[in-house]
Design a protein around this motif. Structure first.
Motif, PDB file in Angstrom:
ATOM      1  N   HIS A  32      50.122  19.399  67.660  1.00 38.66           N
ATOM      2  CA  HIS A  32      50.615  19.240  69.098  1.00 38.66           C
ATOM      3  C   HIS A  32      52.153  19.927  69.332  1.00 38.66           C
ATOM      4  O   HIS A  32      52.586  19.910  70.289  1.00 38.66           O
ATOM      5  CB  HIS A  32      50.627  17.911  69.480  1.00 38.66           C
ATOM      6  CG  HIS A  32      49.468  17.305  69.872  1.00 38.66           C
ATOM      7  ND1 HIS A  32      48.678  17.432  71.011  1.00 38.66           N
ATOM      8  CD2 HIS A  32      48.467  16.620  68.931  1.00 38.66           C
ATOM      9  CE1 HIS A  32      47.320  17.009  70.883  1.00 38.66           C
ATOM     10  NE2 HIS A  32      47.334  16.421  69.524  1.00 38.66           N
ATOM     11  N   ILE A  33      52.500  20.478  68.182  1.00 41.65           N
ATOM     12  CA  ILE A  33      53.619  21.189  68.135  1.00 41.65           C
ATOM     13  C   ILE A  33      53.850  22.521  68.833  1.00 41.65           C
ATOM     14  O   ILE A  33      52.806  23.096  68.750  1.00 41.65           O
ATOM     15  CB  ILE A  33      54.302  21.371  66.714  1.00 41.65           C
ATOM     16  CG1 ILE A  33      54.483  19.867  66.107  1.00 41.65           C
ATOM     17  CG2 ILE A  33      55.657  22.264  66.784  1.00 41.65           C
ATOM     18  CD1 ILE A  33      55.113  20.313  64.936  1.00 41.65           C
ATOM     19  N   LYS A  34      54.300  22.593  70.014  1.00 44.11           N
ATOM     20  CA  LYS A  34      54.454  24.118  70.575  1.00 44.11           C
ATOM     21  C   LYS A  34      55.246  25.100  70.197  1.00 44.11           C
ATOM     22  O   LYS A  34      56.179  24.720  69.649  1.00 44.11           O
ATOM     23  CB  LYS A  34      54.805  23.573  72.147  1.00 44.11           C
ATOM     24  CG  LYS A  34      54.266  22.332  72.744  1.00 44.11           C
ATOM     25  CD  LYS A  34      52.826  22.260  73.032  1.00 44.11           C
ATOM     26  CE  LYS A  34      52.294  21.050  73.585  1.00 44.11           C
ATOM     27  NZ  LYS A  34      51.099  20.613  72.719  1.00 44.11           N
ATOM     28  N   SER A  35      55.113  26.300  70.735  1.00 44.88           N
ATOM     29  CA  SER A  35      55.852  27.403  70.418  1.00 44.88           C
ATOM     30  C   SER A  35      57.068  27.182  70.997  1.00 44.88           C
ATOM     31  O   SER A  35      58.237  27.586  70.412  1.00 44.88           O
ATOM     32  CB  SER A  35      55.453  28.869  70.739  1.00 44.88           C
ATOM     33  OG  SER A  35      55.136  28.660  72.125  1.00 44.88           O
ATOM     34  N   ASP A  36      57.285  26.655  72.067  1.00 43.90           N
ATOM     35  CA  ASP A  36      58.597  26.189  72.698  1.00 43.90           C
ATOM     36  C   ASP A  36      59.218  25.095  72.737  1.00 43.90           C
ATOM     37  O   ASP A  36      60.109  24.643  73.469  1.00 43.90           O
ATOM     38  CB  ASP A  36      58.513  26.970  74.204  1.00 43.90           C
ATOM     39  CG  ASP A  36      57.526  26.196  75.060  1.00 43.90           C
ATOM     40  OD1 ASP A  36      56.730  25.076  74.304  1.00 43.90           O
ATOM     41  OD2 ASP A  36      57.464  26.516  76.137  1.00 43.90           O
TER      42      ASP A  36
END
Ligand SMILES: *Cc1c(COP(=O)(O)O)cnc(C)c1O
Length: 361
Positions: free
Chosen positions: A184-188
Motif C-alpha cells: 500500500h506504499i505509494k510512489s508519492d
C-alpha cells in the motif's frame, strides 16, 4: 530528594539513553518516534522527552499529553497515535503543530470538512490484522486519495500500521502483515512506520523509515519469555521500598487479610511498605518475588493497600529499614509480571502519585 515518600521509583536516565542507542543500532537506517504516552509508561513524560535527544518525534495517545509536552517547551514533532477524537480538536492540533494518525472515516470526514488556517500532517493508518483501529485494505487507497486532495493536509502523507503479534517470535503473521502493508506504499507517500518495540527487536524487515518503540526504551522486554538483558537493554525504572517490620512467625500462623497463607515452619516475616495504593498489583500471588539484600524472597499472604508481606526465612539477617526492590535493577519487571499474570507495561504504567520518582543520571 526526600519528600517523605518511602516507596520510590528511581528513574535512570543514562539507561534510557543507552536503550535508545541499542534500538538505534537495531534499526540503523530508521529514525525513532519515541512513544511516551501514559506519562512515558509511568517514567515521567516531560523528563523522558527532555532526555531523549536526536530522535525524530514523540508519540502520545491523548491530546492533553501532547499539550503538556508543548507547555513544557518540547518543540519536536508530536504524533497523536490514535488521532483526534473530536472535530473541534483540529484547530488545536494546527495551533500547536501536532501531527495526527487518521484511522477512521469519521476522522477523515472531519478533516475534509474543516476550515484550517494551516495544513495538518497526517499519518494514514492501515489495519493489517489488529482489527482495532485503521482503515481496511479495501478503503485505504480511497482514504489516501481524499487526504491528498484536501487543502487541509500537508503532503506528503505518512503511512503507518501496528502489529498485533510482533511479540510472538515464532508467529510469521507479522512478516505477512508487513508484506501486505508494503503493497500500500505509494510512489508519492511520505514516511512509513510499523514497528513497535517487539517488531524493532525481532522483525528487522518491518523497520521502514520510522520505528516506534515504547516499552523497550524503558528497558523492559516486550516478550513474555525474554528479559531485557537478552537484548542488552537496561531497566530505567527501579521500584524500591523498605522493610518496616521484621517479626518472628510461628508455624501454623496465617498472615494478612483473609488468612489465606499459613506458615508451615517457624520463620520471620518482613513487611514491605508498598501495596496497591502505590500501584503494586493486589493480584500478585503468593510466591511473587521481591529482592532484598540481593536475594529473592516470596510474597506471602495478600497484598494490601499500603503493605505486603514476604517470607524472609527463620535465620534471615534482614532488619527494619533494609531496601526492597519490587522490580527493576536485579529483578526484571517482565519476570514479576509473569508471576502476576500481567505484562510489565501495566506494572510500570500504574504507579500512583504516592510513589516519588527520583531521576538519576
Ligand atoms: C503504544 C504504541 C507503540 C509502542 O508500543 P511498545 O510495545 O511499547 O513498543 C507503538 N505504536 C503505537 C501505535 C502505539 O500505540
Amino acid at each position: 530528594m526526600n519528600n517523605g515518600s518511602i516507596t520510590r521509583a528511581t528513574i535512570n536516565l543514562s539507561a534510557l539513553k543507552h536503550n535508545q542507542l541499542v534500538l538505534q543500532q537495531q534499526a540503523p537506517n530508521s529514525q525513532i518516534l519515541a512513544v511516551i504516552k501514559a506519562n512515558a509508561y509511568g517514567h515521567g513524560m516531560v523528563r523522558v522527552a527532555q532526555t531523549l535527544s536526536g530522535i525524530y518525534a514523540f508519540g502520545v495517545a491523548r491530546l492533553n499529553e501532547a499539550l503538556a509536552l508543548r507547555a513544557a517547551g518540547i518543540s519536536k514533532p508530536i504524533v497523536l497515535l490514535e488521532g483526534f477524537f473530536h472535530a473541534d480538536d483540529l484547530k488545536i492540533l494546527v495551533e500547536h503543530n501536532l501531527q495526527t494518525v487518521v484511522h477512521s472515516q469519521q476522522q477523515l470526514d472531519a478533516i475534509l470538512a474543516s476550515d484550517l488556517n494551516s495544513c495538518l500532517q497526517v499519518w494514514l493508518k492501515l489495519d493489517t490484522g489488529m482489527h482495532r483501529i485503521g482503515f481496511h485494505e479495501a478503503e485505504f487507497d480511497d482514504a489516501y486519495q481524499a487526504l491528498k486532495a484536501s487543502k487541509n493536509v500537508s503532503k506528503p502523507i505518512h503511512l503507518m500500521t501496528h502489529f498485533n503479534c510482533a511479540d510472538e517470535l515464532d508467529n510469521n503473521i507479522t512478516a505477512e502483515q508487513n508484506r501486505r502493508f508494503k503493497t500500500h506504499i505509494k510512489s508519492d507517500s511520505g514516511l512509513v512506520s510499523s514497528a513497535n518495540s517487539a517488531a524493532t527487536l525481532a522483525w528487522p524487515q518491518t523497520h521502514a523509515d520510522i520505528i516506534r518503540p515504547g516499552i523497550a526504551l524503558y528497558g523492559v522486554s516486550p516478550f513474555i519469555d525474554k528479559v531485557a538483558e537478552d537484548f542488552n537493554l537496561q531497566p530505567v525504572m527501579t521500584l524500591k521500598s523498605q522493610l518496616i517490620s521484621v517479626r518472628s512467625h510461628q508455624a501454623g500462623e496465617s498472615v494478612g487479610y483473609g488468612a489465606g497463607w499459613t506458615a508451615t515452619n517457624n520463620t520471620k516475616l518482613g513487611v514491605v511498605a508498598v501495596g496497591y495504593g502505590d500501584g503494586y498489583p493486589r493480584m500478585a500471588p503468593e510466591g511473587t518475588p521481591v529482592l532484598v539484600n540481593g536475594r529473592l524472597v516470596p510474597i506471602v499472604g495478600r497484598v494490601s493497600m499500603d503493605m505486603l508481606t514476604v517470607d524472609l526465612g527463620e535465620h534471615c539477617r534482614e532488619q527494619v529499614g533494609d531496601e526492597v526492590i519490587l522490580w527493576g535493577k536485579g529483578l526484571p519487571a517482565a519476570q514479576v509480571a509473569k508471576h502476576i499474570g500481567t505484562i510489565a507495561y501495566e506494572l510500570v504504567t500504574k504507579l500512583t502519585a504516592r510513589v516519588a520518582l527520583d531521576y538519576v543520571q
